[in-house]
Write a protein that holds these residues in place. Sequence first.
Motif, PDB file in Angstrom:
ATOM      1  N   HIS A  78      30.207  34.119  54.183  1.00 16.54           N
ATOM      2  CA  HIS A  78      31.467  34.139  53.434  1.00 16.54           C
ATOM      3  C   HIS A  78      32.413  33.212  54.173  1.00 16.54           C
ATOM      4  O   HIS A  78      32.967  33.553  55.221  1.00 16.54           O
ATOM      5  N   ASP A 101      31.753  32.849  44.239  1.00 17.33           N
ATOM      6  CA  ASP A 101      31.602  33.370  45.596  1.00 17.33           C
ATOM      7  C   ASP A 101      30.518  34.442  45.656  1.00 17.33           C
ATOM      8  O   ASP A 101      30.581  35.374  46.452  1.00 17.33           O
ATOM      9  N   GLN A 102      29.504  34.303  44.791  1.00 17.98           N
ATOM     10  CA  GLN A 102      28.336  35.170  44.855  1.00 17.98           C
ATOM     11  C   GLN A 102      27.087  34.335  44.633  1.00 17.98           C
ATOM     12  O   GLN A 102      27.129  33.261  44.034  1.00 17.98           O
ATOM     13  N   GLU A 112      29.368  48.542  53.841  1.00 19.43           N
ATOM     14  CA  GLU A 112      30.647  47.954  54.254  1.00 19.43           C
ATOM     15  C   GLU A 112      30.991  48.317  55.688  1.00 19.43           C
ATOM     16  O   GLU A 112      30.767  49.454  56.124  1.00 19.43           O
ATOM     17  N   GLY A 114      34.268  43.614  56.267  1.00 14.97           N
ATOM     18  CA  GLY A 114      33.866  43.421  54.876  1.00 14.97           C
ATOM     19  C   GLY A 114      32.480  43.990  54.659  1.00 14.97           C
ATOM     20  O   GLY A 114      32.047  44.899  55.379  1.00 14.97           O
ATOM     21  N   VAL A 147      26.772  39.650  46.796  1.00 17.61           N
ATOM     22  CA  VAL A 147      28.211  39.398  46.895  1.00 17.61           C
ATOM     23  C   VAL A 147      28.680  39.715  48.314  1.00 17.61           C
ATOM     24  O   VAL A 147      28.892  40.882  48.663  1.00 17.61           O
ATOM     25  N   TYR A 173      31.684  39.908  50.850  1.00 12.50           N
ATOM     26  CA  TYR A 173      33.122  40.009  50.611  1.00 12.50           C
ATOM     27  C   TYR A 173      33.843  40.414  51.890  1.00 12.50           C
ATOM     28  O   TYR A 173      33.265  41.056  52.788  1.00 12.50           O
ATOM     29  N   TRP A 219      35.847  47.037  49.443  1.00 15.65           N
ATOM     30  CA  TRP A 219      35.048  46.737  48.260  1.00 15.65           C
ATOM     31  C   TRP A 219      35.909  46.625  47.007  1.00 15.65           C
ATOM     32  O   TRP A 219      35.574  45.882  46.071  1.00 15.65           O
ATOM     33  N   ASN A 249      38.543  45.078  46.643  1.00 15.74           N
ATOM     34  CA  ASN A 249      39.054  43.716  46.494  1.00 15.74           C
ATOM     35  C   ASN A 249      38.037  42.774  45.861  1.00 15.74           C
ATOM     36  O   ASN A 249      38.398  41.689  45.397  1.00 15.74           O
ATOM     37  N   ALA A 250      36.773  43.159  45.868  1.00 14.96           N
ATOM     38  CA  ALA A 250      35.712  42.274  45.378  1.00 14.96           C
ATOM     39  C   ALA A 250      35.509  42.341  43.871  1.00 14.96           C
ATOM     40  O   ALA A 250      34.700  41.579  43.330  1.00 14.96           O
TER      41      ALA A 250
END
Length: 811
Positions: A498, A576-577, A631, A635, A692, A694, A698, A700-701
């Motif tokens: 990331h 972004d994934q 998590e 992140g 994903v 991040y 979580w 926020n994703a």
Amino acid sequence: MHPMMMIGNAHLDPVWLWQWQEGYQEVKATFQSALDRLDETSDFVFTCACAGYYEWIEENDPAMFEQIKARVKEGRWAVVGGMWIQPDMNVPSGESLARQLLYSQRYFKEKLGITVNTGYNVDTFGHNAMTPQLLQKAGIENYVWMRPSIQENPDIPQGPMIWEAPDGSHVTAFRIAGGYGCIKNIQNRIDEHLDFAHQIGYPIMLFYGVGNHGGGPTIQVLKEIAAYQKDSARGEQVKLASPMDYFDLLKKGDFQLPIWKKELQHHASGCYSTHSASKQLHRKAENALLRAETLGSLAQKLTGHQLKKPFMAQAWKNLMFNEFHDIMGGCSLPEALDDALMQLQESRSIAAREENAALQRISWQVNTWKGLPRSKEEDWSLWGLKGQGTPVVVFNPHSFEAEGDVVLRRPIRMVRDDEGNAVAAQVIRASRTNHNDTQDSIFRAKVPALGYRLYWVYLEEEKEAIASSLSCSTTHLENDFIRAEFDPETGALCHLIHKPAGMDALLGPASAKAMDISHCDTWAHSIFKFDQETASFGQAEISLLEEGPVRVGLKVVTHLGASTLEQKYFLYASSDQLDVEVRLDSHEKHKMIKLCFPTAGEQEISEIPYGAIPRDGNGNEECCQRWFLREGERGGLAILNDGKYSYSAPEGELRLTIANTSIFADHYGQEQRDDSCRFMDQGEMCFAYALVPYAGKWQNARLYQRAALLNMPLPHVTETYHKGPLPACYCGIRGTDFVEMGALKRAENDDGYILRVHDALGQGGSAQIELPLLGRSLPLTFTPFEIKTIFLPDNAALPYQEMLLTEEGER
């Protein structure tokens, strides 16, 4: 001493070790037997669930149905459940379970004049944590369940309890002890249950009657109960009753019941992954029906077009029937599961037909006129004339602005949006080989929420340079947001970085492993971990698949024995994934195949129906909906899927189960296995997942939005030139923020629309939802993971109303 309620019931499996036609006959025979027992025994009360069974009787033996109605009115036939069948309570989506309640409660109200207040899922393989809220919002106050047993999960209180959902809603629940169909040695069972009631300090229920293949209470068992009542010193404590009588007793007794605030797990953990074909097809049918309803609502408001209600109702009934726990659990006969595939395909076909009519009604009224003749002068496929382009209308069924793929069956050179802005396009390999016609094109459309946007595609126009940060090789894929690195020898994804956070979501190379399950039956009774690794996929073949301004792609093929795993990794320019398309050609036996991702983080969380739940991260096999994650402080890593439901999260790893090659309907049958056995998940299976990485929490994703797009992509219609009253771009909803739209549909009474929304992040709060489509503004406040059903009358002068899932309330 408290009285013990004897519940004469018939737990009926319409499908299991037989097909539905045999189940249909057994329902009739069992219901007739129950009517006979009611005639013979004056104090006998019969209990049975499942609206679908009553509909079978109504259509096949109207006279019997009238007898049942009379017994219901008399109070001696107790209708429980409030669902179409006894569904799996882990795999169906929240909206599917809402439809179980909607269709069933409305059926019982219309046909029998009752609203069921006691849920009944006595054989279901575990129950998700959102169940109390779903039940309560359908008018159900009580719940009878049995699995997991006290041996499988001794932490759950025995007997009665208050079961509370994350939003605080609750039902009074009762766990059956000793089975739902006691018949043999009934007097000994009565003594055992009375002793058990004394031990726990609460009155209890004892369920009796031949179950599974039907039958219900027998003449002999009723005689033995009567003899116990007459001859035993404790006979006066034994009452023939209904579950409602029992829950009324609890309320009148003002008992201080224990409170349980978690899900009810685990039982038959192997069933989260059995029979991949029906599970994936079920997911596709769910999403097809919901997309058709949503876009059908858009079409009706914009053009007056209406979906055909009887067809859609039949499609939903097909779906609900095949959510029965032995079908959805993949533990039935192969012939029965073939029936499920056929019925689910019918639902998809209906949804596709209804959606297509709605979309083309809208697209035909979008103004695409350029003053040019409609004549295919230049291309055999597209109607566009040189320099003018071909119109393509892209639709968005979601409550958020969405960006998704549009694939066209021609090699497009240029794309522009409704405002004339250039949009990147890319030629890709088609799924056909037709002479020299082997190329498709792809572009990414950005479409307003609950709306559409017009794009123009060009075969000949010179490409306009569009800046892109994409780069790729046989060992990496990269854009401005993430970098994925692959081992050149093994093909393993070894780094997923990331970039904005400078965080690698992987601790080591990902892998595909086969876990031994030869010691398990299909259900994997009493086995909760599947971690006996036997081998890994290897012998990698790596190739660069695509390189363009829209996306870059890499293909990795690995092998295990006769099985082949092909993974196509795609990275889009603005994404972004990491998206992955998978083709697994499986020939393993007695194996679970898992994709394994070493990752940091202490907290395991997964989506459940209309909610999300933290779990222990102890390596147990768990059931998820569209995503799960691990998590840590900085992140985490989330894994999205389009039809897989089973995963595990042992320390330092996330594992997605992608195949379960158990024997069909192998019920404690290890000693009977021979060459005639058939194995599940053999041959080619295709599915998709996404990784994903991040930063932060979580929430926020926006995982629910990503998962929604993976499961419900944006449809489009390629058009021609025509005049029309509709604009080139339309937005039907705004302000959903943390709220996910679960459904938008016509009300069952056809006097307005139903909007179902829920808090997708579990934080609660206020939302100001604007619905230009319906001319409404909705200020709503949510508790964590709360579900709301909003009725929006056609008459704009009338206010909107919050209603039950069953759409009941004053109009």
